[in-house]
Design an enzyme around this catalytic site. Sequence first.
Site, PDB file in Angstrom:
ATOM      1  N   ASP A  44      -6.409  -6.692   4.099  1.00  0.00           N
ATOM      2  CA  ASP A  44      -5.834  -5.344   4.120  1.00  0.00           C
ATOM      3  C   ASP A  44      -6.027  -4.750   5.512  1.00  0.00           C
ATOM      4  OD1 ASP A  44      -5.013  -2.752   3.536  1.00  0.00           O
ATOM      5  OD2 ASP A  44      -6.712  -2.291   2.218  1.00  0.00           O
ATOM      6  N   GLY A  45      -4.903  -4.393   6.143  1.00  0.00           N
ATOM      7  CA  GLY A  45      -4.951  -3.724   7.442  1.00  0.00           C
ATOM      8  C   GLY A  45      -4.179  -4.484   8.494  1.00  0.00           C
ATOM      9  N   GLY A  46      -3.063  -3.903   8.942  1.00  0.00           N
ATOM     10  CA  GLY A  46      -2.277  -4.519  10.010  1.00  0.00           C
ATOM     11  C   GLY A  46      -1.581  -5.807   9.594  1.00  0.00           C
ATOM     12  N   MET A 102     -11.413  -6.413   4.919  1.00  0.00           N
ATOM     13  CA  MET A 102     -10.665  -5.434   5.726  1.00  0.00           C
ATOM     14  C   MET A 102     -10.385  -6.029   7.100  1.00  0.00           C
ATOM     15  SD  MET A 102     -10.056  -2.820   3.876  1.00  0.00           S
ATOM     16  CE  MET A 102      -9.243  -1.915   5.195  1.00  0.00           C
ATOM     17  N   MET A 145      -9.543   7.578  -0.789  1.00  0.00           N
ATOM     18  CA  MET A 145     -10.469   7.929   0.299  1.00  0.00           C
ATOM     19  C   MET A 145     -11.048   9.313   0.041  1.00  0.00           C
ATOM     20  SD  MET A 145      -8.319   6.641   3.597  1.00  0.00           S
ATOM     21  CE  MET A 145      -7.307   5.156   3.558  1.00  0.00           C
ATOM     22  N   GLY A 176      -3.573   4.016   7.598  1.00  0.00           N
ATOM     23  CA  GLY A 176      -2.553   2.979   7.676  1.00  0.00           C
ATOM     24  C   GLY A 176      -2.057   2.844   9.102  1.00  0.00           C
ATOM     25  N   GLY A 177      -1.305   1.791   9.359  1.00  0.00           N
ATOM     26  CA  GLY A 177      -0.621   1.639  10.638  1.00  0.00           C
ATOM     27  C   GLY A 177      -1.483   1.219  11.812  1.00  0.00           C
ATOM     28  N   SER A 210       0.842  -1.197   0.000  1.00  0.00           N
ATOM     29  CA  SER A 210       0.000   0.000   0.000  1.00  0.00           C
ATOM     30  C   SER A 210       0.874   1.242   0.000  1.00  0.00           C
ATOM     31  CB  SER A 210      -0.900   0.008   1.232  1.00  0.00           C
ATOM     32  OG  SER A 210      -1.494   1.294   1.334  1.00  0.00           O
ATOM     33  N   HIS A 213      -0.931  -1.249  -4.415  1.00  0.00           N
ATOM     34  CA  HIS A 213      -2.241  -0.986  -3.806  1.00  0.00           C
ATOM     35  C   HIS A 213      -2.400   0.521  -3.602  1.00  0.00           C
ATOM     36  CE1 HIS A 213      -5.759  -2.270  -1.401  1.00  0.00           C
ATOM     37  NE2 HIS A 213      -5.455  -1.265  -0.585  1.00  0.00           N
ATOM     38  N   HIS A 244      -8.166   0.539  -4.473  1.00  0.00           N
ATOM     39  CA  HIS A 244      -9.135   0.274  -3.396  1.00  0.00           C
ATOM     40  C   HIS A 244      -9.937   1.545  -3.143  1.00  0.00           C
ATOM     41  CE1 HIS A 244      -9.579  -0.847   1.191  1.00  0.00           C
ATOM     42  NE2 HIS A 244     -10.733  -0.814   0.575  1.00  0.00           N
ATOM     43  N   MET A 254     -12.377   3.629  -1.236  1.00  0.00           N
ATOM     44  CA  MET A 254     -13.102   3.799   0.031  1.00  0.00           C
ATOM     45  C   MET A 254     -13.872   5.103  -0.087  1.00  0.00           C
ATOM     46  SD  MET A 254     -10.023   2.495   2.447  1.00  0.00           S
ATOM     47  CE  MET A 254      -8.885   2.712   1.098  1.00  0.00           C
ATOM     48  N   ASP A 295      -4.879   3.410  -2.224  1.00  0.00           N
ATOM     49  CA  ASP A 295      -6.021   3.655  -1.342  1.00  0.00           C
ATOM     50  C   ASP A 295      -6.659   4.999  -1.659  1.00  0.00           C
ATOM     51  OD1 ASP A 295      -6.156   1.364   0.472  1.00  0.00           O
ATOM     52  OD2 ASP A 295      -4.124   1.971   1.041  1.00  0.00           O
TER      53      ASP A 295
END
Length: 214
Positions: A175-177, A140, A38, A147-148, A9, A34, A67, A69, A36
């Site tokens: 996706d995520g962590g 997700m 938003m 992020g993070g 990402s 990737h 992606h 969002m 993102d």
Amino acid sequence: MGSVIISPSILSADFANLERDIKKVEDGGADWLHIDVMDGHFVPNITIGVPVTASIKKIARLPLDVHLMIENPEKYVEPFAKAGADILTFHYEAVEESKIKAVIDKIKSFGIKAGLSIKPGTSPERITEFLPYLDMVLVMTVEPGFGGQSFMENCAQKLPVIRANAPENLILQVDGGINDKTGRVCTKLGANSLVAGNYIYKSPDIKSAILSLR
Ligand code: DX5
Ligand code: ZN
């Protein structure tokens, strides 16, 4: 299960040095990029849009995994397809259920892959009817927006449910962590594509980080 698609990402990249940071993951052995998107409505944050995606397309060697969002994703299918998205994923929660199939069809009409994503609060059964039409499902493993964040283990439990109902060639992405440990949890449960932002970009050795995810 065969090979795992690694999609770094670029939300964790330095936006003032985006080309340099994209080359870093391309040289490090990533499969996709990737992106993102938003809008400040579907999620509280605002990130990348169509013009930046089009600019990335000019310099990227890898497929663009976009992606969305955003609210009203159907309005932005054509602009993102024309900007060079190779995989375009939108959120189940952003579209009325009766209109989801039409958005999938619209994405596919541009000859690109269609993905549907679910947030942590959405149960996997809600998307079962759409699985035959999709190229990818994105589960997700954090609340979308930033992020993070820390991996939500309970979200990974959706993976076997989706896998059990999906056509064999469905790409199942998380996706995520995601890091080497949480990524392994997800691939064991049926994921075959890992998105990772912080884990890859904050690593002193990007190539090893990508390899550890494989
Ligand atoms: C979160 C985004 C993710 C994010 C992942 O809303 O969809 O793609 O960049 O970042 P990490 O891997 O740092 O959790
Ligand atoms: Zn993402």
